[in-house]
Scaffold this motif. Sequence first.
Motif, short mmCIF file in Angstrom:
data_model
loop_
_atom_site.label_atom_id
_atom_site.label_comp_id
_atom_site.label_asym_id
_atom_site.label_seq_id
_atom_site.Cartn_x
_atom_site.Cartn_y
_atom_site.Cartn_z
N ASP A 127 45.83 25.91 36.03
CA ASP A 127 45.96 24.97 34.92
C ASP A 127 45.26 23.67 35.31
O ASP A 127 45.83 22.58 35.34
N ASN A 128 43.98 23.86 35.60
CA ASN A 128 43.12 22.79 36.08
C ASN A 128 42.65 21.89 34.95
O ASN A 128 42.30 20.73 35.20
N PHE A 129 42.61 22.43 33.73
CA PHE A 129 42.18 21.65 32.57
C PHE A 129 43.00 22.05 31.35
O PHE A 129 42.86 23.17 30.84
N TYR A 130 43.88 21.14 30.93
CA TYR A 130 44.67 21.39 29.71
C TYR A 130 43.84 21.03 28.49
O TYR A 130 43.01 20.14 28.55
N TYR A 131 44.06 21.72 27.31
CA TYR A 131 45.00 22.85 27.17
C TYR A 131 44.24 24.17 27.11
O TYR A 131 44.83 25.23 27.15
N LYS A 132 42.92 24.07 27.01
CA LYS A 132 42.14 25.30 26.85
C LYS A 132 40.97 25.36 27.82
O LYS A 132 39.87 25.77 27.48
N GLY A 133 41.23 24.95 29.07
CA GLY A 133 40.21 25.05 30.10
C GLY A 133 38.97 24.24 29.74
O GLY A 133 39.06 23.18 29.12
N VAL A 134 37.81 24.74 30.17
CA VAL A 134 36.53 24.12 29.84
C VAL A 134 35.66 25.15 29.13
O VAL A 134 35.88 26.36 29.27
N THR A 135 34.67 24.67 28.39
CA THR A 135 33.79 25.60 27.67
C THR A 135 32.54 25.93 28.46
O THR A 135 32.00 27.03 28.35
N SER A 136 32.10 24.99 29.30
CA SER A 136 30.88 25.24 30.07
C SER A 136 30.89 24.44 31.36
O SER A 136 31.70 23.51 31.53
N VAL A 137 29.95 24.76 32.23
CA VAL A 137 29.85 24.06 33.52
C VAL A 137 29.44 22.60 33.31
O VAL A 137 29.62 21.76 34.19
N ASP A 138 28.91 22.29 32.13
CA ASP A 138 28.51 20.92 31.81
C ASP A 138 29.63 20.11 31.15
O ASP A 138 29.40 18.97 30.73
#
Length: 334
Positions: free
Chosen positions: A82-93
Motif C-alpha cells: 500500500d505504497n500509493f493510496y488509493y489506486k496505486g500509480v498508473t505509470s512509471v512517470d
Amino acid sequence: MAFTLVSILIAAIPVAYCYPTTAFQDLVGVSKNRTSIKFLAVGDWGGLPYPPYVTDVEKATAQEMGKIAEQMGADFILALGDNFYYKGVTSVDSPRFQETYESVYTAKSLQVPWYVIAGNHDHAGNVKAQIDYSKRSNRWKFPSYYYELNFHIPNTGKTLTIIMLDTVMLCGNSDDFTDEKPRGPLNEVDANRQLTWLEERLALSKADFLLVAGHYPVWSVSEHGPTQCLLQSLYPLLNKYNATAYLCGHDHNLQYIEESGIGYVVSGAGNFLDPDVRHWNNVPKGSVKFFTGQASTMGGFVHAEVTKDKMTVTYFQAKGTSLFRTVLSHRKFE
C-alpha cells in the motif's frame, strides 16, 4: 488450428514474476567492527491521491524513521505494501513517486535501499510501473512481484534471508470499502507458481534467520483479521520450515503476535491509524503480546537488529518513543 497454436505459444511464454535468486551478499559501506544487520519495516505508508499527497501521520512517521535510522542504524527499509493510496500509480512517470515518496522520506539516514512489495491498493493500479521505477531511483528496489534477499551478517559467519511475497497475487485483491476479504487469486496459475517457488526457497534455506514478508497478515486482531488464504497456504510452510518471523501491514496499526515460536509483526501504521480490535478472539489465545492503533501515537514503524544469535524487534511511535521490544532467537536445525 492457428488459434490453438497461438494459445499454446502464449502459454509457453514465462511470466517474469519472480526475480532470480541471489547469492548471500555483504552489506555495502559497513564499518569493519559491525556485527549486525539493522533495518526498518513500515507498511501502508502511501499518502493520498490528492493534494497535499501526504497525511500528517505519514509525515510524522517519516520524520521519526529518519531519527531512529540515524540513532540506531538502518541498512535498508522494508516497504510492506500500500505504497500509493488509493489506486496505486498508473505509470512509471506518475508524480506520486515524488509527492508521496521522494519528497517525504528525505532524511539522509533514509537514503538506503527500500525493498518494496505491493499491497492491495497498489494492485488497483499498475504494479509493473512501481517495479520499473527501480530503474529511476537509487534507493527504490522492487525487482519483481516476489523475490528473495540474502545477506551475510557482518563479521559473524551467520546469514539472514528475507523472502518478499506478493500476497495479493497469492490470495486475490480485497475491497477495503466492502467486506475487505480477499476472495481467492485472480490467476490460479500465478498463485501456484509463487507458492511452489516459496516452498522451494524455504526448503533450501539454511539461513540462521529466515524472515518472510507480505502485505496481508497471517494473524491480526484488527479490522481485516487473519487472512484465511494465508492460514491455509503460508502458515503451514512457516511452521514446517522453521521461519523466524513474518512481517506485514494491511491493518493500520502495530501488532506483535507470537505463535508456535514464530513472530508475527504487523507494521501498518505508516499513513493511517486504526484502533479496531474486532478480531481479538480470532487469533490463538494468549498470542497477542502488543497492540496499538491510537491516533495519539501519530503513526509508527518497526526497527529490527539481527546479530549472530538473536533478532531484536522494537516498535516505535511517530511521537518519538519506543512502545514495545521483543527478541527472537536464530533458527535451530535438527
